[in-house]
Scaffold this motif. Structure first.
Motif, PDB file in Angstrom:
ATOM      1  N   UNK A  49      41.251  42.460  38.123  1.00 40.55           N
ATOM      2  CA  UNK A  49      40.319  41.325  38.200  1.00 40.55           C
ATOM      3  C   UNK A  49      38.885  41.735  37.907  1.00 40.55           C
ATOM      4  N   UNK A  50      38.537  43.000  38.158  1.00 41.87           N
ATOM      5  CA  UNK A  50      37.165  43.464  37.943  1.00 41.87           C
ATOM      6  C   UNK A  50      36.968  44.186  36.615  1.00 41.87           C
ATOM      7  N   UNK A  51      38.022  44.313  35.819  1.00 41.77           N
ATOM      8  CA  UNK A  51      37.923  45.060  34.566  1.00 41.77           C
ATOM      9  C   UNK A  51      37.448  44.144  33.432  1.00 41.77           C
ATOM     10  N   UNK A  52      36.223  44.351  32.947  1.00 38.45           N
ATOM     11  CA  UNK A  52      35.717  43.485  31.870  1.00 38.45           C
ATOM     12  C   UNK A  52      36.450  43.685  30.538  1.00 38.45           C
TER      13      UNK A  52
ATOM     14  N   UNK B 226      56.902  45.265  38.815  1.00 33.01           N
ATOM     15  CA  UNK B 226      55.839  44.265  38.823  1.00 33.01           C
ATOM     16  C   UNK B 226      56.486  42.880  38.688  1.00 33.01           C
ATOM     17  N   UNK B 227      55.932  41.891  39.373  1.00 29.39           N
ATOM     18  CA  UNK B 227      56.498  40.543  39.305  1.00 29.39           C
ATOM     19  C   UNK B 227      56.606  40.094  37.846  1.00 29.39           C
ATOM     20  N   UNK B 228      57.666  39.378  37.566  1.00 34.14           N
ATOM     21  CA  UNK B 228      57.926  38.846  36.220  1.00 34.14           C
ATOM     22  C   UNK B 228      57.950  39.928  35.142  1.00 34.14           C
ATOM     23  N   UNK B 229      58.140  41.162  35.539  1.00 35.12           N
ATOM     24  CA  UNK B 229      58.178  42.302  34.612  1.00 35.12           C
ATOM     25  C   UNK B 229      56.920  42.359  33.733  1.00 35.12           C
ATOM     26  N   UNK B 230      55.785  42.012  34.332  1.00 39.76           N
ATOM     27  CA  UNK B 230      54.510  42.040  33.600  1.00 39.76           C
ATOM     28  C   UNK B 230      54.155  43.490  33.277  1.00 39.76           C
TER      29      UNK B 230
ATOM     30  N   UNK C 110      43.525  39.502  31.703  1.00 41.47           N
ATOM     31  CA  UNK C 110      43.147  39.330  33.103  1.00 41.47           C
ATOM     32  C   UNK C 110      43.499  37.943  33.650  1.00 41.47           C
ATOM     33  N   UNK C 111      43.041  36.892  32.989  1.00 36.82           N
ATOM     34  CA  UNK C 111      43.265  35.539  33.509  1.00 36.82           C
ATOM     35  C   UNK C 111      44.747  35.217  33.611  1.00 36.82           C
TER      36      UNK C 111
END
Length: 182
Positions: free
Chosen positions: A92-95, A20-24, A100-101
Motif C-alpha cells: 500500500x505504501x509502495x509508489x 496468497x489469497x486468490x493466488x495473487x 496496488x489498487x
C-alpha cells in the motif's frame, strides 16, 4: 478438517504451504519477499523454528519445518499474522507498485469475508501440513520444493534461485541458516 492436515507430532518435520489469497502474484518484488525472510529469521532466533528447507514463489511459500520450542501451528500463525500486516503495508505504501489498487481491493474483500480478520486478508486459511514420516517422503518433498522455480521457468538449476534453500543444499551459502536434512 482431515486428520492429515494437522500437526500431530511436534518431534517430526512437516512440509507446509501457505498461499496468497486468490493466488495473487504478490511476491514480484524483493522487498515483499524480504519481509517473509526476515520473519522466518526472527522465528528461528526467538520462537524455536527449525527450518530445513524453504522457497518463496510468486504467490505461495513452501517450508519444511520443525520446532524446538513453540508448537509449529503457533509459529506459523505468528509468521502469517506478522507478514500479512507488513506485506500489505509495504504494497500500500509502495509508489512503484502498479497493481496496488487491484491487490488492496482483493485483500480488503477477502478480509471482509473472514470474521477472523480486522481489515485485510493476505494469506489463505490453512497451511496444509504434511508429516514427513520417512526418508523417501522427505526426499520427495525436498526435491519438489527446490524444483518449484525450475518448473516455473525462472532458473535452470534450483540453486540459482536466491529465495530458496536449494543454495544451501548445493553448498552455496543461502539467505537463511537452514538445518540440512540428510
Amino acid at each position: 478438517m482431515s486428520r492429515n492436515y494437522k500437526f500431530h507430532d511436534q518431534e517430526r518435520p512437516y512440509f507446509v504451504t501457505f498461499t496468497v489469497i486468490d493466488w495473487i502474484d504478490a511476491f514480484t518484488r524483493r522487498e515483499y519477499k524480504d519481509i517473509l525472510v526476515d520473519s522466518l529469521r526472527f522465528c528461528m532466533a526467538n520462537k524455536g523454528l527449525e527450518l530445513y528447507a524453504w522457497v518463496i514463489m510468486s504467490n505461495h511459500v513452501h517450508l519444511i519445518i520443525g520446532t524446538k520450542d513453540k508448537p509449529m501451528e503457533d509459529i506459523l500463525r505468528d509468521i502469517k499474522r506478522h507478514t500479512s500486516k507488513k506485506i500489505v503495508e509495504a504494497i500500500s505504501e509502495n509508489p512503484k507498485e502498479s497493481r496496488k489498487e487491484w491487490m488492496m481491493k482483493l485483500f480488503k474483500e477477502a478480509g471482509r469475508k473472514n470474521p477472523a480478520n480486522e481489515n485485510f486478508q493476505f494469506w489463505q486459511q490453512g497451511n496444509h501440513p504434511i508429516e514427513l514420516f520417512s526418508p523417501a517422503v522427505m526426499a520427495q518433498k525436498l526435491n519438489y520444493l527446490h524444483n518449484n522455480p525450475v518448473v516455473a521457468g525462472w532458473v535452470d538449476e534450483p540453486e540459482h534461485y536466491l529465495y530458496s534453500s536449494a543454495r544451501d543444499y548445493a553448498d552455496i551459502k543461502g539467505m537463511l541458516d537452514v538445518q540440512l536434512m540428510h
